[in-house]
Design an enzyme around this catalytic site. Structure first.
Site, PDB file in Angstrom:
ATOM      1  N   TYR A  32      -4.222 -40.986 116.295  1.00 46.11           N
ATOM      2  CA  TYR A  32      -5.496 -40.887 115.705  1.00 46.11           C
ATOM      3  C   TYR A  32      -5.456 -40.386 114.333  1.00 46.11           C
ATOM      4  O   TYR A  32      -4.388 -39.669 113.776  1.00 46.11           O
ATOM      5  CB  TYR A  32      -6.625 -40.216 116.714  1.00 46.11           C
ATOM      6  CG  TYR A  32      -6.400 -38.595 116.587  1.00 46.11           C
ATOM      7  CD1 TYR A  32      -5.268 -38.277 117.022  1.00 46.11           C
ATOM      8  CD2 TYR A  32      -7.343 -37.880 115.870  1.00 46.11           C
ATOM      9  CE1 TYR A  32      -5.292 -36.362 116.872  1.00 46.11           C
ATOM     10  CE2 TYR A  32      -7.012 -36.548 115.715  1.00 46.11           C
ATOM     11  CZ  TYR A  32      -6.305 -35.895 116.340  1.00 46.11           C
ATOM     12  OH  TYR A  32      -6.097 -34.275 116.274  1.00 46.11           O
ATOM     13  N   LYS A 150       0.651 -37.431 115.170  1.00 46.48           N
ATOM     14  CA  LYS A 150      -0.765 -37.190 115.329  1.00 46.48           C
ATOM     15  C   LYS A 150      -1.126 -37.847 116.722  1.00 46.48           C
ATOM     16  O   LYS A 150      -2.058 -38.823 116.865  1.00 46.48           O
ATOM     17  CB  LYS A 150      -1.632 -37.498 114.495  1.00 46.48           C
ATOM     18  CG  LYS A 150      -2.883 -36.716 114.406  1.00 46.48           C
ATOM     19  CD  LYS A 150      -3.435 -36.620 112.764  1.00 46.48           C
ATOM     20  CE  LYS A 150      -5.122 -36.213 113.025  1.00 46.48           C
ATOM     21  NZ  LYS A 150      -5.082 -34.857 113.352  1.00 46.48           N
ATOM     22  N   GLU A 182       1.665 -23.574 113.258  1.00 47.95           N
ATOM     23  CA  GLU A 182       0.521 -24.009 112.973  1.00 47.95           C
ATOM     24  C   GLU A 182      -0.740 -23.416 113.573  1.00 47.95           C
ATOM     25  O   GLU A 182      -0.538 -22.802 114.548  1.00 47.95           O
ATOM     26  CB  GLU A 182       0.410 -25.415 112.591  1.00 47.95           C
ATOM     27  CG  GLU A 182       0.446 -26.381 113.684  1.00 47.95           C
ATOM     28  CD  GLU A 182       0.418 -27.769 113.544  1.00 47.95           C
ATOM     29  OE1 GLU A 182       0.003 -28.289 112.765  1.00 47.95           O
ATOM     30  OE2 GLU A 182       1.010 -28.431 114.413  1.00 47.95           O
ATOM     31  N   LEU A 206       2.297 -30.634 112.300  1.00 46.70           N
ATOM     32  CA  LEU A 206       1.869 -31.985 111.744  1.00 46.70           C
ATOM     33  C   LEU A 206       1.876 -31.823 110.314  1.00 46.70           C
ATOM     34  O   LEU A 206       1.459 -31.046 109.747  1.00 46.70           O
ATOM     35  CB  LEU A 206       0.221 -32.186 112.415  1.00 46.70           C
ATOM     36  CG  LEU A 206      -0.496 -33.567 111.824  1.00 46.70           C
ATOM     37  CD1 LEU A 206      -0.034 -34.579 112.786  1.00 46.70           C
ATOM     38  CD2 LEU A 206      -1.821 -33.331 111.727  1.00 46.70           C
TER      39      LEU A 206
END
Ligand SMILES: Cc1ncc(COP(=O)(O)O)c(C=O)c1O
Length: 284
Positions: A32, A150, A182, A206
């Site tokens: 996505y 993702k 993250e 990411l």
């Protein structure tokens, strides 16, 4: 009523139907994107397309017959238009799955068409939170080893974010092998000993589009960024901490596990970068 895009059609949200055999539903077998539009202008749409294409390639989903950068741009702009979002701040959600087929763990027959869904909605910037700062908690990073994709498999992110939410925190600072990777839905930057640091691009994070833009802005502002992970034992020495993302912008994190970060107020580097991002996006 909101209008969405599904497999070539624009239709009312309540009329959009997916098969119970969709592999996105059964396996989380898809990727996505969330992108931003400001007053009808798409922000960094090429970068989002590049990341999406790479993700699709990595998991071997082909949309060659259905989608390209140009077509996605048309779909995004039409969604903004049909939902009366051309004069405001908006987010565009795009999800692509391996399509609907009899459930097997291995890939479905080659002719199975991918499912392509997109929607748009108004986005209201939480300006007070951006200015006062938010709190965060630390949480173990139990995700897989391809966090650079993702993927719609977000269960570890969901569970970490829920833990944060339960204690009124904005974000979970994920820690793997003693280093900060993250956030549950954002990249992280921190200032340690006067040095602005963030995790290097790798399979553990990411590659955020906002992160990329921040590197460009920091260069213009002559703020050096060191791509080296912050170690857990350095957390008490943090002078600044902020999260970055498409819906996060630059969000100062002023408390971590109930203790103040720095002096407990948003720090100067984060403020500078937040303002530079606002100018670049046209939201300032
Ligand atoms: C795990 C994770 N890291 C980083 C980001 C930030 O990426 P971007 O700036 O492209 O929104 C996101 C965004 O949703 C995310 O989910």
């Amino acid at each position: 009523v909101s209008r969405v895009y599904l497999n070539g059609e624009f239709l009312a949200r309540e009329d959009a139907r997916l098969s119970i055999d969709d592999r996105g539903f059964l396996f989380g077998d898809g990727v996505y994107e969330v992108s931003r539009a400001v007053r009808g202008r798409l922000f960094e749409d090429d970068a989002h397309w590049d990341r999406l294409s790479r993700g699709l390639r990595e998991i071997a989903i082909s949309v060659a017959d259905q989608l390209d950068a140009h077509r996605l741009r048309e779909i995004s702009l039409r969604l903004l238009d049909e939902n009366d979002l051309t004069g405001t701040d908006a987010t565009i959600y795009l999800q692509i799955t391996r399509g609907a087929a009899l459930r097997t763990h291995w890939f479905p027959p080659a002719q199975t068409a991918p499912t392509i869904f997109a929607s748009a909605r108004a986005f209201e910037i939480p300006r007070t939170l951006r200015e006062t700062g938010a709190s965060a908690i630390t949480h173990p990073d139990v995700r897989w080893l391809r966090c650079d994709i993702k993927s719609v498999n977000l269960l570890p992110n969901v569970l970490a974010k829920q833990r944060a939410h339960e204690v009124g925190a904005f974000e979970a600072v994920l820690i793997r092998d003693g280093t900060v990777t993250e956030g549950a839905s954002a990249n992280l930057f921190g200032v340690v000993d006067g040095e602005l640091r963030t995790h290097p691009l790798s399979n553990h994070i990411l590659p955020g589009i906002t992160r990329k833009v921040l590197f460009e802005l920091a260069e213009e502002l002559e703020i050096p960024i060191v791509e080296r992970p912050i170690r857990a034992e350095e957390l008490p020495r943090l002078q600044e901490l902020f999260a970055t993302g498409t819906t996060t912008d630059v969000q100062p994190l002023v408390a971590l596990d109930g203790r103040p970060v720095g002096d407990g107020r948003p720090g100067p580097i984060g403020i500078k970068l937040r303002k530079a991002l606002e100018i670049r996006m046209g939201t300032g």
